[in-house]
Write a protein that holds these residues in place. Structure first.
Motif, mmCIF file in Angstrom:
data_model
loop_
_atom_site.group_PDB
_atom_site.id
_atom_site.type_symbol
_atom_site.label_atom_id
_atom_site.label_comp_id
_atom_site.label_asym_id
_atom_site.label_seq_id
_atom_site.Cartn_x
_atom_site.Cartn_y
_atom_site.Cartn_z
ATOM 1 N N ILE A 33 -89.156 10.733 -28.529
ATOM 2 C CA ILE A 33 -89.198 11.391 -27.218
ATOM 3 C C ILE A 33 -90.533 12.053 -26.921
ATOM 4 C CG2 ILE A 33 -86.716 11.785 -27.011
ATOM 5 C CD1 ILE A 33 -87.167 14.586 -28.132
ATOM 6 N N ASP A 34 -91.401 12.168 -27.925
ATOM 7 C CA ASP A 34 -92.700 12.805 -27.726
ATOM 8 C C ASP A 34 -93.580 11.966 -26.807
ATOM 9 O OD1 ASP A 34 -92.164 15.019 -29.348
ATOM 10 O OD2 ASP A 34 -92.864 13.987 -31.151
ATOM 11 N N VAL A 35 -94.465 12.652 -26.096
ATOM 12 C CA VAL A 35 -95.423 11.990 -25.222
ATOM 13 C C VAL A 35 -96.732 11.857 -25.991
ATOM 14 C CG1 VAL A 35 -96.677 12.141 -23.044
ATOM 15 C CG2 VAL A 35 -94.335 13.002 -23.188
ATOM 16 N N LEU A 36 -97.127 10.621 -26.256
ATOM 17 C CA LEU A 36 -98.380 10.364 -26.965
ATOM 18 C C LEU A 36 -99.470 10.088 -25.939
ATOM 19 C CD1 LEU A 36 -97.356 8.028 -29.930
ATOM 20 C CD2 LEU A 36 -97.728 10.489 -29.929
ATOM 21 N N GLY A 94 -91.373 7.993 -25.318
ATOM 22 C CA GLY A 94 -91.654 9.243 -24.610
ATOM 23 C C GLY A 94 -92.789 9.099 -23.618
ATOM 24 N N SER A 95 -93.781 8.294 -23.953
ATOM 25 C CA SER A 95 -94.914 8.054 -23.058
ATOM 26 C C SER A 95 -94.487 7.255 -21.836
ATOM 27 C CB SER A 95 -96.034 7.334 -23.802
ATOM 28 O OG SER A 95 -96.490 8.122 -24.876
ATOM 29 N N ALA A 99 -89.371 19.060 -17.318
ATOM 30 C CA ALA A 99 -88.437 17.934 -17.440
ATOM 31 C C ALA A 99 -88.564 17.279 -18.811
ATOM 32 C CB ALA A 99 -88.702 16.911 -16.333
ATOM 33 N N LEU A 100 -89.787 17.121 -19.278
ATOM 34 C CA LEU A 100 -89.999 16.500 -20.578
ATOM 35 C C LEU A 100 -89.615 17.438 -21.720
ATOM 36 C CD1 LEU A 100 -93.279 14.681 -19.641
ATOM 37 C CD2 LEU A 100 -91.169 13.576 -20.384
ATOM 38 N N LYS A 101 -89.979 18.698 -21.602
ATOM 39 C CA LYS A 101 -89.643 19.656 -22.656
ATOM 40 C C LYS A 101 -88.130 19.855 -22.760
ATOM 41 C CE LYS A 101 -93.032 22.711 -23.877
ATOM 42 N NZ LYS A 101 -93.616 24.035 -23.827
ATOM 43 N N ASN A 102 -87.424 19.718 -21.650
ATOM 44 C CA ASN A 102 -85.956 19.840 -21.669
ATOM 45 C C ASN A 102 -85.310 18.746 -22.512
ATOM 46 O OD1 ASN A 102 -86.005 22.146 -20.107
ATOM 47 N ND2 ASN A 102 -85.529 21.090 -18.197
ATOM 48 N N THR A 103 -86.020 17.645 -22.714
ATOM 49 C CA THR A 103 -85.508 16.576 -23.565
ATOM 50 C C THR A 103 -85.909 16.805 -25.027
ATOM 51 O OG1 THR A 103 -87.446 15.132 -23.387
ATOM 52 C CG2 THR A 103 -85.770 14.921 -21.663
ATOM 53 N N GLY A 104 -86.752 17.824 -25.261
ATOM 54 C CA GLY A 104 -87.250 18.093 -26.608
ATOM 55 C C GLY A 104 -88.602 17.468 -26.878
ATOM 56 N N ALA A 105 -89.185 16.848 -25.855
ATOM 57 C CA ALA A 105 -90.473 16.168 -26.022
ATOM 58 C C ALA A 105 -91.606 17.168 -26.224
ATOM 59 C CB ALA A 105 -90.770 15.300 -24.801
ATOM 60 N N ARG A 106 -92.596 16.715 -26.977
ATOM 61 C CA ARG A 106 -93.837 17.463 -27.153
ATOM 62 C C ARG A 106 -94.978 16.587 -26.665
ATOM 63 N NH1 ARG A 106 -93.427 18.079 -33.459
ATOM 64 N NH2 ARG A 106 -92.953 15.893 -33.109
ATOM 65 N N PHE A 107 -96.034 17.213 -26.199
ATOM 66 C CA PHE A 107 -97.226 16.491 -25.767
ATOM 67 C C PHE A 107 -98.180 16.441 -26.945
ATOM 68 C CE2 PHE A 107 -95.282 17.960 -21.943
ATOM 69 C CZ PHE A 107 -95.523 16.955 -21.025
ATOM 70 N N ILE A 108 -98.521 15.233 -27.368
ATOM 71 C CA ILE A 108 -99.325 15.052 -28.570
ATOM 72 C C ILE A 108 -100.540 14.192 -28.241
ATOM 73 C CG2 ILE A 108 -99.346 14.075 -30.898
ATOM 74 C CD1 ILE A 108 -96.314 14.652 -30.989
ATOM 75 N N HIS A 109 -101.703 14.647 -28.694
ATOM 76 C CA HIS A 109 -102.899 13.816 -28.558
ATOM 77 C C HIS A 109 -103.590 13.700 -29.907
ATOM 78 C CE1 HIS A 109 -104.964 17.741 -28.058
ATOM 79 N NE2 HIS A 109 -106.007 17.114 -28.555
ATOM 80 N N TYR A 147 -103.254 14.071 -35.280
ATOM 81 C CA TYR A 147 -102.344 14.289 -34.157
ATOM 82 C C TYR A 147 -102.146 15.782 -33.969
ATOM 83 C CZ TYR A 147 -101.272 9.342 -33.964
ATOM 84 O OH TYR A 147 -101.366 7.980 -33.815
ATOM 85 N N ILE A 148 -102.297 16.221 -32.717
ATOM 86 C CA ILE A 148 -102.227 17.650 -32.408
ATOM 87 C C ILE A 148 -101.253 17.863 -31.250
ATOM 88 C CG2 ILE A 148 -103.562 19.641 -31.603
ATOM 89 C CD1 ILE A 148 -106.032 18.230 -32.862
ATOM 90 N N ILE A 149 -100.400 18.868 -31.378
ATOM 91 C CA ILE A 149 -99.483 19.223 -30.289
ATOM 92 C C ILE A 149 -100.260 20.037 -29.267
ATOM 93 C CG2 ILE A 149 -97.386 20.464 -29.647
ATOM 94 C CD1 ILE A 149 -96.371 19.899 -32.499
ATOM 95 N N MET A 150 -100.202 19.608 -28.025
ATOM 96 C CA MET A 150 -100.938 20.271 -26.956
ATOM 97 C C MET A 150 -100.159 21.488 -26.464
ATOM 98 S SD MET A 150 -101.887 16.827 -24.833
ATOM 99 C CE MET A 150 -103.159 17.501 -23.789
#
Length: 103
Positions: free
Chosen positions: A9-12, A24-25, A60-70, A76-79
């Motif tokens: 579910i994370d956003v890469l 997630g992306s 909306a994304l965080k409500n799914t448990g997603a994290r923004f990662i770059h 890999y770092i959580i934004m």
């Protein structure tokens, strides 16, 4: 974070295959495409409204448990929310719509 800790579910936010095909992306890009017209219709003076759209996408994304990662320098770092909001706003400003939604 370790690559093994990245969840589906994370956003890469990285270039290339993995970021483009990650579940997630894809969800992130769908939300960007759904909100792009509303964002681009706002004038430059509507900064608060534009920020509200960006924040709503983050929520909306965080409500799914997603994290923004770059990926930075091979790690890999959580934004934080501010970095994520800047990336979202940049994506909403882009003229072209990305076609890679589903595989």
């Amino acid at each position: 974070i370790d690559q093994a800790d990245i969840q589906h579910i994370d956003v890469l936010l990285e270039r290339g295959g993995r970021g483009n095909h990650h579940e997630g992306s894809k969800h992130y890009r769908r939300l960007i495409n759904e909100n792009r017209d509303a964002y681009q219709c706002l004038t430059n003076g509507a900064k608060a409204e534009k920020m509200a759209i960006s924040v709503s996408i983050i929520q909306a994304l965080k409500n799914t448990g997603a994290r923004f990662i770059h990926k930075k320098e091979g790690q890999y770092i959580i934004m934080n929310d501010r970095e994520a909001r800047n990336k979202i706003s940049q994506a909403l400003r882009e003229k072209k719509k990305r076609v890679m939604l589903d595989d």
